[in-house]
Motif scaffolding. Structure first.
Motif, short mmCIF file in Angstrom:
data_model
loop_
_atom_site.label_atom_id
_atom_site.label_comp_id
_atom_site.label_asym_id
_atom_site.label_seq_id
_atom_site.Cartn_x
_atom_site.Cartn_y
_atom_site.Cartn_z
N ARG A 1 -0.84 5.45 -7.49
CA ARG A 1 -2.25 5.40 -7.92
C ARG A 1 -2.81 6.77 -8.25
NH1 ARG A 1 -4.73 0.79 -4.50
NH2 ARG A 1 -4.48 -0.89 -6.00
N PRO A 2 -2.58 7.78 -7.37
CA PRO A 2 -3.16 9.10 -7.68
C PRO A 2 -2.62 9.70 -8.98
CG PRO A 2 -2.33 9.02 -5.42
CD PRO A 2 -1.87 7.77 -6.09
N LEU B 1 1.74 1.87 -3.52
CA LEU B 1 0.55 2.08 -4.34
C LEU B 1 -0.03 3.47 -4.11
CD1 LEU B 1 -1.25 -1.38 -4.07
CD2 LEU B 1 -0.06 -0.42 -6.04
N SER B 2 0.05 3.94 -2.87
CA SER B 2 -0.56 5.24 -2.57
C SER B 2 0.22 6.39 -3.20
CB SER B 2 -0.70 5.44 -1.06
OG SER B 2 0.59 5.53 -0.49
N ASP C 1 0.77 -1.24 0.00
CA ASP C 1 0.00 0.00 0.00
C ASP C 1 0.80 1.29 0.00
OD1 ASP C 1 -2.41 -1.10 -0.43
OD2 ASP C 1 -3.05 -1.12 1.67
N PRO C 2 1.90 1.38 0.79
CA PRO C 2 2.65 2.65 0.76
C PRO C 2 3.11 3.02 -0.66
CG PRO C 2 3.41 1.27 2.58
CD PRO C 2 2.44 0.44 1.78
#
Ligand SMILES: Nc1nc2c(ncn2[C@@H]2O[C@H](COP(=O)(O)OP(=O)(O)OP(=O)(O)O)[C@@H](O)[C@H]2O)c(=O)[nH]1
Ligand SMILES: [Mg+2]
Ligand SMILES: [Zn+2]
Length: 337
Positions: free
Chosen positions: A170-171, A166-167, A163-164
């Motif tokens: 992704r944006p 991807l975050s 997640d770190p």
């Protein structure tokens, strides 16, 4: 004199008095091959009619013109693909995309890597080896420059949380998938179907492991990551195209430690940073966006990740052959082998 020599001479007249096209034999009837791998001077080509594999060498008339994996080529001579036969590559068809790098940021020599692929799969392990956003940013620049769609593939998610990372991406509109060895690859399959995708990334991130998971029987050799250095063993040494069972192609490449961008216009670097490009619209005309650029909008902008600005500026600085901060030096280091 062999037929080969005669043709080579015919193709390269000493004095060219007529238009070049009239001097050249037409290869319209020649078989078209898709270069799936190369080993020294031999190219392995796949030919659709008969689903055959043909070994070929470059014809003399191609001169220094490079033939790379992914190229579509015209094959002359014995293109039967039968045991011991050798065809000649007489023409390279125009490329739709070209993935290339320079050895280092201040080395202007371009190294073409793969032709005609439409997707760059940036393979990054969430751990072992540790991920580096600097290299991801580099690959994004290379993808946009080559005209390829980037896809971020985070591997080894059994070892750490994706997640770190991807975050961050992704944006920015970068498509991503997370995988683990032996896990469900359907999300990745979906992104690969009917595309020609190149897998790139450090040695040991699990590129060949993915290929083996996607293509039963592909049997790509897999290496072990050194526990101490966190480095892979450079198990794959040549690029290889493989056919995906549901349509599309995937190209496994050898791991790299550096991906020089010397051939890319600095103005284009910002394409890989859409979050910053928006802010930079407020910059003074002709702003270079470097740390010392006067009134650069990236300095003060609110809501902009400083890490992203730093990464962008490291790329800019390395492009200009200036001293880079340590983080960048490490990620552009050549593998000592
Ligand atoms: N824990 C874990 N290990 C993995 C995973 N995927 C791959 N590995 C291991 O990582 C090591 C390197 O995998 P490879 O597939 O050879 O890596 P590569 O990217 O092809 O490496 P090069 O060919 O050297 O560029 C092997 O020991 C794999 O078993 C995963 O999802 N989780
Ligand atoms: Mg490999
Ligand atoms: Zn600026």
């Amino acid at each position: 004199m062999s037929r080969y020599d005669e043709e080579a001479r015919y193709d390269r007249p000493k004095r060219r008095t007529r238009p070049r096209t009239k001097d050249r034999p037409s290869y319209d009837d020649a078989a078209t091959g898709f270069v799936i791998t190369r080993d020294r001077g031999r190219y392995t080509c796949w030919v659709e009619p008969g689903d055959r594999v043909v070994t070929a060498m470059k014809a003399r008339q191609l001169g220094r013109k490079g033939v790379i994996v992914g190229d579509l080529v015209k094959l002359d001579g014995d293109a039967s693909g039968s045991e011991g036969s050798l065809a000649r590559i007489v023409e390279v068809l125009p490329r739709t995309t070209l993935l290339r790098r320079s050895a280092d940021d201040d080395d202007p020599v371009e190294r073409p890597l793969v032709a005609n692929a439409d997707q760059l799969v940036i393979v990054v392990a969430v751990a072992n080896p540790e991920p580096r956003t600097g290299l991801i940013d580099r690959f994004l620049v290379a993808a946009y420059d080559a005209g390829m769609r980037p896809l971020l593939c985070l591997t080894k998610t059994d070892l750490a949380d994706p997640d770190p990372l991807l975050s961050i991406y992704r944006p920015l509109g970068v498509e991503s998938v997370a995988t683990q060895q032996g896990g469900d690859l359907s999300a990745l399959h979906e992104q690969l179907d009917n595309r020609t995708s190149v897998l790139v990334g450090h040695s040991g991130v699990g590129k060949s492991t993915l290929v083996n998971g996607l293509i039963p029987g592909a049997d790509r050799a897999i290496g072990v990551v050194n526990e101490v250095t966190g480095r892979g063993r450079h198990t794959s040494v040549t690029a290889l195209v493989l056919r995906l069972p549901d349509g599309g192609w995937i190209i496994d490449t050898p791991g790299i430690r550096s991906f020089g961008l010397a051939h890319i216009d600095p103005d284009k670097l910002i394409l890989a940073f859409p979050d910053l490009a928006e802010v930079a619209e407020d910059c003074p005309r002709g702003c270079t966006h470097t740390e010392t650029a006067p009134d650069c909008a990236l300095d003060e902008a609110e809501g902009v990740d400083r890490e992203r600005v730093a990464s962008f500026r490291r790329l800019l600085a390395s492009r200009e052959g200036r001293e880079s901060p340590p983080a960048q030096q490490e990620s552009t280091q050549q593998e000592a082998t």
